[in-house]
Design a protein around this motif. Structure first.
Motif, short mmCIF file in Angstrom:
data_model
loop_
_atom_site.label_atom_id
_atom_site.label_comp_id
_atom_site.label_asym_id
_atom_site.label_seq_id
_atom_site.Cartn_x
_atom_site.Cartn_y
_atom_site.Cartn_z
N HIS A 187 0.86 -1.19 0.00
CA HIS A 187 0.00 0.00 0.00
C HIS A 187 0.90 1.24 0.00
O HIS A 187 1.87 1.30 0.74
N VAL A 188 0.55 2.21 -0.83
CA VAL A 188 1.32 3.45 -0.92
C VAL A 188 0.43 4.62 -0.54
O VAL A 188 -0.70 4.74 -1.01
N THR A 200 0.46 8.69 -0.70
CA THR A 200 1.13 9.86 -1.27
C THR A 200 0.34 11.10 -0.91
O THR A 200 -0.88 11.02 -0.66
N MET A 231 -1.65 12.49 -7.07
CA MET A 231 -0.90 11.37 -7.63
C MET A 231 0.44 11.86 -8.18
O MET A 231 0.54 12.96 -8.73
N LYS A 232 1.46 11.02 -8.07
CA LYS A 232 2.79 11.36 -8.56
C LYS A 232 3.12 10.52 -9.80
O LYS A 232 2.58 9.41 -9.98
N GLY A 287 4.39 7.90 -12.16
CA GLY A 287 4.86 6.53 -11.94
C GLY A 287 4.00 5.69 -11.03
O GLY A 287 4.02 4.47 -11.09
N LEU A 288 3.21 6.32 -10.16
CA LEU A 288 2.43 5.55 -9.20
C LEU A 288 1.31 4.75 -9.86
O LEU A 288 0.87 3.74 -9.32
N ASP A 341 1.60 2.89 -12.26
CA ASP A 341 2.16 1.61 -12.68
C ASP A 341 2.60 0.73 -11.52
O ASP A 341 3.09 -0.38 -11.72
N VAL A 342 2.43 1.25 -10.29
CA VAL A 342 2.82 0.47 -9.12
C VAL A 342 1.77 -0.60 -8.83
O VAL A 342 0.57 -0.34 -8.85
N VAL A 357 -3.02 2.58 -3.84
CA VAL A 357 -2.48 3.93 -3.65
C VAL A 357 -3.55 4.82 -3.03
O VAL A 357 -4.66 4.91 -3.54
N VAL A 362 -4.28 8.76 -1.84
CA VAL A 362 -3.85 10.16 -1.90
C VAL A 362 -4.37 10.86 -0.65
O VAL A 362 -5.58 10.94 -0.44
#
Length: 312
Positions: free
Chosen positions: A7-8, A10, A14-15, A17-18, A20-21, A25, A27
């Motif tokens: 889990h990310v 940010t 959104m940044k 590249g994210l 494609d993670v 994600v 925000v």
């Protein structure tokens, strides 16, 4: 080597590249208002820089195509491009006004083409002149004679570089098929003449302009009390400037700043920073002497607006 996250989180947005993670994600809102991304401000000037090891041409070579019925317009645009940092500014104008345009500033490189108006017979000569330019400005002072607008369309049909289009040349845009990357700078009346729509409410106008820019597949800078800059995806709004800038010629100054900045930056960035700088220069002039200004008064304020208070 990177963290294999499940889990990310940010912040704010959104940044790159994210998307494609391979992870969820989130925000997280940290209190930055939407206005901070919408309105152009001092922070946008951070894109400007001057490498101390730079050489002539590193900060842009521009070509201004204008003049004929009017001589002051291309001269204002060309001088503004110099004040905004372009290294070399060439002006292509009818031979009948070339000496007058040259007389405004020794540093301009003025080349006249035969006659008193831009005609289709001049297009090949202009395309040759545009080869060395990082960006072309077409329109200031050209007028709207039938042959002139035909020449604008023929030039754009063959040109595939970067260009700022202003004044009467804007009338050729809706029917011009071009591979060029354009920044069009109409006031609201010119926008309507191009086929776009406007509104008294700036937020509604911004949405309408964004839709029109998407249809054109080009970038628009629509001038007004709130300038709207958009390519249909990214929209910025500028609030600098004042009612004293309704005087003729301030749009030519803006176009000159645009062509200088677009020689080294993308159209939305160039248009946004140019609108901010032009308005800030106008605000400085009015603060100093009040209304009743000359457009040429803005020229000496452009460097201060761009670099004032900053470490060069």
């Amino acid at each position: 080597a990177a963290v294999d996250a499940d889990h990310v989180v940010t912040f704010h947005d959104m940044k790159p590249g994210l998307a494609d993670v391979d992870a969820a994600v989130t925000v997280a809102d940290i209190g930055i208002p939407d206005a901070a991304e919408t309105f152009v401000g001092p922070g946008d000037l951070r894109v400007l820089s001057r490498d101390p090891m730079a050489h002539k041409g590193d900060f842009g070579e521009v070509l201004v195509i204008g003049g004929g019925p009017y001589t002051g317009a291309p001269a204002l645009s060309a001088q503004a491009a110099m004040r905004a940092g372009a290294d070399l500014v060439r002006v292509a104008c009818p031979a009948s006004v070339a000496d007058t345009v040259q007389g405004y500033e020794e540093g301009l490189i003025v080349r006249g083409f035969a006659g008193e108006l831009l005609r289709p017979s001049h297009v090949d000569q202009l395309l040759d002149a545009a080869v060395d330019a990082d960006c072309v400005l077409m329109g200031p002072g050209l007028g709207r004679a039938e042959g002139t607008l035909t020449a604008v369309g023929e030039f754009l049909a063959e040109y595939d570089g970067r260009a700022v289009v202003d004044a009467d040349a804007l009338r050729a845009i809706p029917s011009a098929g071009t591979d060029a990357d354009l920044l069009c700078t109409p006031h609201q009346g010119e926008l309507v003449a191009m086929g776009g729509q406007t509104d008294d409410d700036w937020e509604t106008r911004a949405d309408l302009v964004a839709d029109f820019a998407a249809d054109l597949e080009q970038t628009l800078l629509v001038k007004g009390a709130y300038d709207v800059v958009t390519d249909g995806e990214t929209t910025r709004v500028n609030r600098t400037g004042n009612p004293g800038m309704t005087v003729g010629g301030t749009g030519d100054v803006l176009a000159g700043i645009c062509v200088a900045l677009m020689s080294t930056h993308d159209p939305v960035t160039a248009g946004s920073v140019a609108a901010y700088v032009n308005g800030l220069a106008g605000d400085a002039v009015v603060a100093e002497q009040g209304y009743g200004i000359f457009a040429s008064d803005l020229l000496s304020e452009i460097p201060h607006a761009m670099w004032g208070g900053r470490d060069v």
